[in-house]
Scaffold this motif. Structure first.
Motif, PDB file in Angstrom:
ATOM      1  N   TYR A  28      40.567  19.248  79.709  1.00 55.37           N
ATOM      2  CA  TYR A  28      41.729  18.746  79.261  1.00 55.37           C
ATOM      3  C   TYR A  28      42.391  19.105  78.044  1.00 55.37           C
ATOM      4  N   HIS A  29      41.608  19.253  76.965  1.00 55.30           N
ATOM      5  CA  HIS A  29      41.891  19.922  75.678  1.00 55.30           C
ATOM      6  C   HIS A  29      40.817  20.605  74.908  1.00 55.30           C
ATOM      7  N   PRO A  30      40.821  21.908  74.720  1.00 52.31           N
ATOM      8  CA  PRO A  30      39.561  22.521  74.210  1.00 52.31           C
ATOM      9  C   PRO A  30      39.533  22.351  72.700  1.00 52.31           C
ATOM     10  N   LEU A  31      40.350  21.628  71.972  1.00 50.71           N
ATOM     11  CA  LEU A  31      40.427  21.158  70.652  1.00 50.71           C
ATOM     12  C   LEU A  31      40.294  19.596  70.385  1.00 50.71           C
ATOM     13  N   PHE A  32      39.989  19.207  71.260  1.00 43.61           N
ATOM     14  CA  PHE A  32      39.842  17.675  71.272  1.00 43.61           C
ATOM     15  C   PHE A  32      38.808  17.304  70.162  1.00 43.61           C
ATOM     16  N   TRP A  33      37.984  17.910  69.773  1.00 42.49           N
ATOM     17  CA  TRP A  33      37.058  17.562  68.532  1.00 42.49           C
ATOM     18  C   TRP A  33      37.781  17.734  67.195  1.00 42.49           C
ATOM     19  N   LEU A  34      38.815  18.569  67.164  1.00 43.33           N
ATOM     20  CA  LEU A  34      39.388  18.892  65.642  1.00 43.33           C
ATOM     21  C   LEU A  34      40.412  17.672  65.199  1.00 43.33           C
ATOM     22  N   PRO A  35      40.682  16.842  65.710  1.00 39.54           N
ATOM     23  CA  PRO A  35      41.320  15.550  64.964  1.00 39.54           C
ATOM     24  C   PRO A  35      40.265  14.901  64.041  1.00 39.54           C
ATOM     25  N   VAL A  36      38.998  14.777  64.527  1.00 38.68           N
ATOM     26  CA  VAL A  36      38.030  14.304  63.530  1.00 38.68           C
ATOM     27  C   VAL A  36      37.907  14.882  62.266  1.00 38.68           C
ATOM     28  N   PRO A  37      37.696  16.218  62.194  1.00 43.25           N
ATOM     29  CA  PRO A  37      37.649  16.889  60.825  1.00 43.25           C
ATOM     30  C   PRO A  37      39.243  16.969  60.106  1.00 43.25           C
ATOM     31  N   ALA A  38      40.254  16.767  60.952  1.00 45.02           N
ATOM     32  CA  ALA A  38      41.671  16.767  60.475  1.00 45.02           C
ATOM     33  C   ALA A  38      41.692  15.469  59.689  1.00 45.02           C
ATOM     34  N   ALA A  39      41.394  14.415  60.450  1.00 47.67           N
ATOM     35  CA  ALA A  39      41.488  13.164  59.732  1.00 47.67           C
ATOM     36  C   ALA A  39      40.521  12.933  58.448  1.00 47.67           C
ATOM     37  N   VAL A  40      39.555  13.689  58.606  1.00 44.74           N
ATOM     38  CA  VAL A  40      38.378  13.470  57.480  1.00 44.74           C
ATOM     39  C   VAL A  40      39.397  14.124  56.141  1.00 44.74           C
ATOM     40  N   ILE A  41      39.728  15.310  56.514  1.00 45.99           N
ATOM     41  CA  ILE A  41      40.702  16.110  55.391  1.00 45.99           C
ATOM     42  C   ILE A  41      41.730  15.325  54.782  1.00 45.99           C
ATOM     43  N   LEU A  42      42.695  14.555  55.831  1.00 45.33           N
ATOM     44  CA  LEU A  42      43.793  13.614  55.282  1.00 45.33           C
ATOM     45  C   LEU A  42      43.137  12.541  54.349  1.00 45.33           C
ATOM     46  N   LEU A  43      42.125  11.902  55.046  1.00 45.49           N
ATOM     47  CA  LEU A  43      41.646  10.728  54.295  1.00 45.49           C
ATOM     48  C   LEU A  43      41.170  11.331  52.802  1.00 45.49           C
TER      49      LEU A  43
END
Length: 130
Positions: free
Chosen positions: A60-75
């Motif tokens: 469904y989306h090969p980068l599905f896991w990337l929003p987690v580290p992106a959210a950490v970076i943004l926070l």
């Protein structure tokens, strides 16, 4: 540190998506334009992962896991070195763009669609023009 404004922003986004989901709009970009966005398949990927189906999640989306580290970076944006934070987000954005374009132009792909004639804008103009 997560601030009050960060939590409020996350809550507004969550409420917005709950409301549009209840209205039957799973993706506002696709609904308006008829064209899938770069995150198309992300919700289905996470739901697949929660069911334990890792291969379906990657389908469904090969980068599905990337929003987690992106959210950490943004926070942690204010605490991280500026170059590292910007560079990391740049790489994440570039990866999403590359995967999106590959999926958009791949004839085998059934998740990402290009169907402007199904978008609300096209339908509205079609009705107005007769």
């Amino acid at each position: 540190m997560i601030g009050k404004k960060d939590i409020q922003a996350l809550l507004v986004i969550a409420v917005f998506y709950i409301i549009i989901e209840m209205l039957g709009v799973t993706c506002p970009i696709k609904f308006i334009t008829g064209i899938s966005c770069a995150g198309c398949g992300m919700s289905r990927a996470w739901l697949s992962l929660l069911r334990g189906d890792v291969s379906a999640a990657f389908f469904y989306h090969p980068l599905f896991w990337l929003p987690v580290p992106a959210a950490v970076i943004l926070l942690l944006w204010r605490r991280l070195p500026r170059k590292a934070a910007r560079g990391s987000m740049g790489v994440i954005c570039a990866l999403f763009c590359i995967v999106y374009l590959v999926r958009l132009f791949s004839p085998e792909n059934t998740v990402v669609v290009f169907a402007p004639e199904e978008g609300a804008v096209f339908r509205l103009f079609s009705r107005l023009m007769g």
